[in-house]
Design a protein around this motif. Structure first.
Motif, PDB file in Angstrom:
ATOM      1  N   ASP A 144       0.842  -1.190   0.000  1.00 31.78           N
ATOM      2  CA  ASP A 144       0.000   0.000   0.000  1.00 31.78           C
ATOM      3  C   ASP A 144       0.882   1.247   0.000  1.00 31.78           C
ATOM      4  O   ASP A 144       1.236   1.773   1.053  1.00 31.78           O
ATOM      5  N   ASN A 181      -1.165   4.648   1.169  1.00 33.89           N
ATOM      6  CA  ASN A 181      -1.876   4.615   2.456  1.00 33.89           C
ATOM      7  C   ASN A 181      -3.391   4.773   2.306  1.00 33.89           C
ATOM      8  O   ASN A 181      -4.048   5.453   3.101  1.00 33.89           O
ATOM      9  N   TRP A 231       5.607   5.817   5.064  1.00 33.88           N
ATOM     10  CA  TRP A 231       5.313   5.741   3.631  1.00 33.88           C
ATOM     11  C   TRP A 231       6.290   4.759   2.987  1.00 33.88           C
ATOM     12  O   TRP A 231       7.501   4.873   3.172  1.00 33.88           O
ATOM     13  N   LEU A 237      -2.142   2.776   8.710  1.00 27.03           N
ATOM     14  CA  LEU A 237      -1.141   2.082   7.892  1.00 27.03           C
ATOM     15  C   LEU A 237      -1.527   0.619   7.723  1.00 27.03           C
ATOM     16  O   LEU A 237      -1.974  -0.029   8.677  1.00 27.03           O
ATOM     17  N   TRP A 238      -1.340   0.103   6.520  1.00 25.84           N
ATOM     18  CA  TRP A 238      -1.616  -1.301   6.210  1.00 25.84           C
ATOM     19  C   TRP A 238      -0.326  -1.969   5.754  1.00 25.84           C
ATOM     20  O   TRP A 238       0.361  -1.476   4.854  1.00 25.84           O
TER      21      TRP A 238
END
Length: 589
Positions: free
Chosen positions: A328, A331, A389, A523-524
């Motif tokens: 991801d 996000n 990130w 967050l994933w």
């Protein structure tokens, strides 16, 4: 020189002029100092055999269960039965796969000393075939991580017996494959609690049948994949433990993936790409359309890559996909795709709309143009600076001989430098007007180890020194392995997780982690070992938290379909979470 590299060089010159101290390297190569002395041998003898320039790989995995990552590196050999005396570049060590035990120590002051011990002789691992890469996974659910070794001429399933010993279980488990294999993924696609195995095969090549593939000047060069017939991939379903305690697989390729066309497979990654809670399979093919195998939830898959927008690039052309990863990067809660390609194609970023439909955003993101002159292999989304990130790394090495070095007598003119890209999504100007996250190449600032010109192939990612940031193991073809230790990520807060099944034994590959925090977006991240190229990665989840002051909740979406939540987990530490011990939640899909 133009672009980010020129800017970084100019900034460096300015530092020298002003007398300011230069910024320390973000990564340093610790291979030699830590005892990681592996040098890859490709068996080249002047005939420009296709297979010799495609390896090698290996694995970051905890073979002895002591909590830190050990290193397995796959070795090549002479091709076509030629004598070792004909090797253009003689070997610099034993021609066998090597296993290095991580003997990490942490002093009372927190100082870490990384040391690797070569334990290859005691493992019982017999090298067979021409080694390419490896996949790690606990296929028999005994709590010990096993290895599937990819090769030209015969893969091996190595069962971890404990005590540093392995046994060849290939035949008895039913996973024999004698074609050229270049990708493998362990994943539980049917939610039965046992890891299944995808094996991606490349082309029908033989050292006994050399081919002449001229370059533009008419001189012989390495062939490309289209000079050979593509090979079919295989999907093995894990039957679980039988009445005598044996664990075997069944080849379900024809039943589970009907109408699957051969496709020159070089990479594979498993993730829930359409957001339905079931693991899917993305296959990166060299010079053929890529495949997106969506899980039908009945034991089968359907290829939706063309409809989903990730079979070919924005111009409708297939590319020379080698390395691949899913993560991801913006996000927004879904898994995007990235893959490395041949020079003059650019690497490709496919952004997911959340429902499994993708758009090529290579140019808008800034990831495409800087890769134009490079041929990329190993790659990953990883947050090197723990700012929350996901950044991108690509390790490079050509597949066609460079003319000027060749004429100057360079015996292997395929070397290139590697690349590191920083995700700017958390900055004010970090997105385009249409909302696409931007990346900037930061290779010049990453350290001297990133700027070495070598023939890089595999790149495995994991926290080798357990300090809370992601390190990179670069595996060079016909060259030394490099261990790039991250020097900057752990300065920011982080959360480390190991995700185990209800019995507390096996890593739950494919589990998704949702980290809710104050001061930043949710967050994933995903537990996985596959992706990149010819390697196996750290199965633990490492989440950089940026400037967030507090994690309010951690939700784990297990491959079984269950979702659970934990609160109050410690930061700057690794915590083991076991399925069934959290607070059950109903997760919207």
């Amino acid at each position: 020189m133009t672009g980010p590299r020129a800017l970084a060089t100019a900034l460096g010159a300015a530092v020298l002029l002003t007398g300011a101290a230069p910024e320390p390297d973000w990564f340093v190569d610790a291979a030699a100092a830590s005892g990681l002395d592996f040098v890859h041998f490709n068996g080249m003898s002047g005939e420009l055999s296709f297979a010799e320039m495609m390896g090698g790989g290996g694995a970051l995995f905890d073979f002895d269960g002591d909590g830190d990552l050990d290193v397995f590196l796959v070795q090549g050999s002479m091709l076509g039965g030629k004598p070792l005396a004909q090797a253009t570049l003689p070997p610099q060590g034993p021609l066998r796969h090597r296993l290095y035990r991580n003997d990490l120590t942490v002093g009372p002051d927190g100082r870490r000393t990384l040391r690797f011990t070569d334990v290859s002789d005691a493992t019982g691992i017999a090298t067979a075939g021409y080694g390419n890469g490896a996949a790690a996974g606990d296929f028999d659910n005994d709590g010990r991580v096993d290895l599937y070794v990819l090769a030209v001429g015969g893969n091996q399933l190595l069962r971890n017996l404990g005590g540093g010993r392995f046994a060849d279980a290939t035949r008895e488990a039913g996973v024999e494959e004698r074609r050229w294999s270049a990708a493998a993924s362990f994943f539980d696609y049917d939610r039965d609690g046992w890891l299944d195995l995808f094996v991606g095969n490349y082309v029908d090549w033989s050292a006994a049948q050399p081919r002449f593939c001229p370059d533009l000047a008419g001189a012989n060069d390495y062939c490309g994949p289209l000079a050979f017939a593509p090979q079919s991939d295989r999907l093995f379903h894990n039957r679980g433990r039988g009445p005598a305690g044996e664990v075997t697989f069944e080849d379900v390729t024809a039943r589970a993936r009907p109408a699957a066309a051969p496709g020159n497979t070089l990479g594979s990654v498993t993730a829930d790409l359409d957001g339905d809670g079931w693991l899917d399979l993305y296959v990166a093919n060299d010079a053929e359309p890529n495949q997106l195998w969506l899980n039908r939830r009945d034991g089968g898959f359907r290829d939706e890559a063309l409809l989903a927008g990730c079979a070919v690039n924005e111009r409708g052309l297939p590319e020379a996909s080698m390395g691949v990863d899913a993560g991801d990067i913006d996000n927004d809660g879904d898994e995007d795709l990235f893959m490395t390609h041949l020079n003059q194609e650019t690497n490709t970023l496919y952004l997911n709309d959340g429902k499994g439909f993708f758009a090529d955003r290579s140019r808008d993101s800034g990831l495409g143009p800087p890769s134009w002159l490079f041929t990329g292999f190993g790659t990953a989304f990883f947050d090197y600076d723990n700012d929350g990130w996901l950044d991108v790394a690509a390790v490079n090495g050509a597949v066609k001989l460079a003319d000027a070095p060749r004429r100057a007598g360079d015996p292997y003119p395929l070397h290139q430098t590697n690349q590191l890209f920083r995700n700017l999504g958390g900055e004010p100007a970090g997105r385009t007007a249409s909302g696409v996250v931007r990346f900037a190449e930061v290779t010049e600032r990453a350290g001297a180890a990133w700027r070495l010109s070598e023939v890089s192939r595999g790149a495995a990612f994991g926290d080798v020194d357990d300090d809370g940031d992601t390190d990179v193991l670069v595996i060079n073809n016909a060259g030394p392995a490099r261990l790039l230790l991250n020097q900057v990520g752990s300065a920011r807060p982080w959360l480390g997780l190991r995700l185990l099944g209800a019995d507390g034994r096996r890593d739950q590959l494919g589990a998704r982690v949702e980290v809710r925090r104050r001061g930043g977006p949710t967050l994933w991240r995903r537990a996985r070992t596959d992706g990149s190229y010819l390697v196996s990665n750290d199965p633990r989840v490492l989440v950089g938290l940026g400037e967030a002051s507090e994690v309010t909740a951690v939700r784990v979406h297990w491959p079984s379909g269950r979702s659970e939540e934990w609160a109050g987990l410690p930061l700057r530490a690794y915590t083991t979470l076991r399925e069934g011990t959290g607070n059950a939640v109903t997760a919207a899909r």
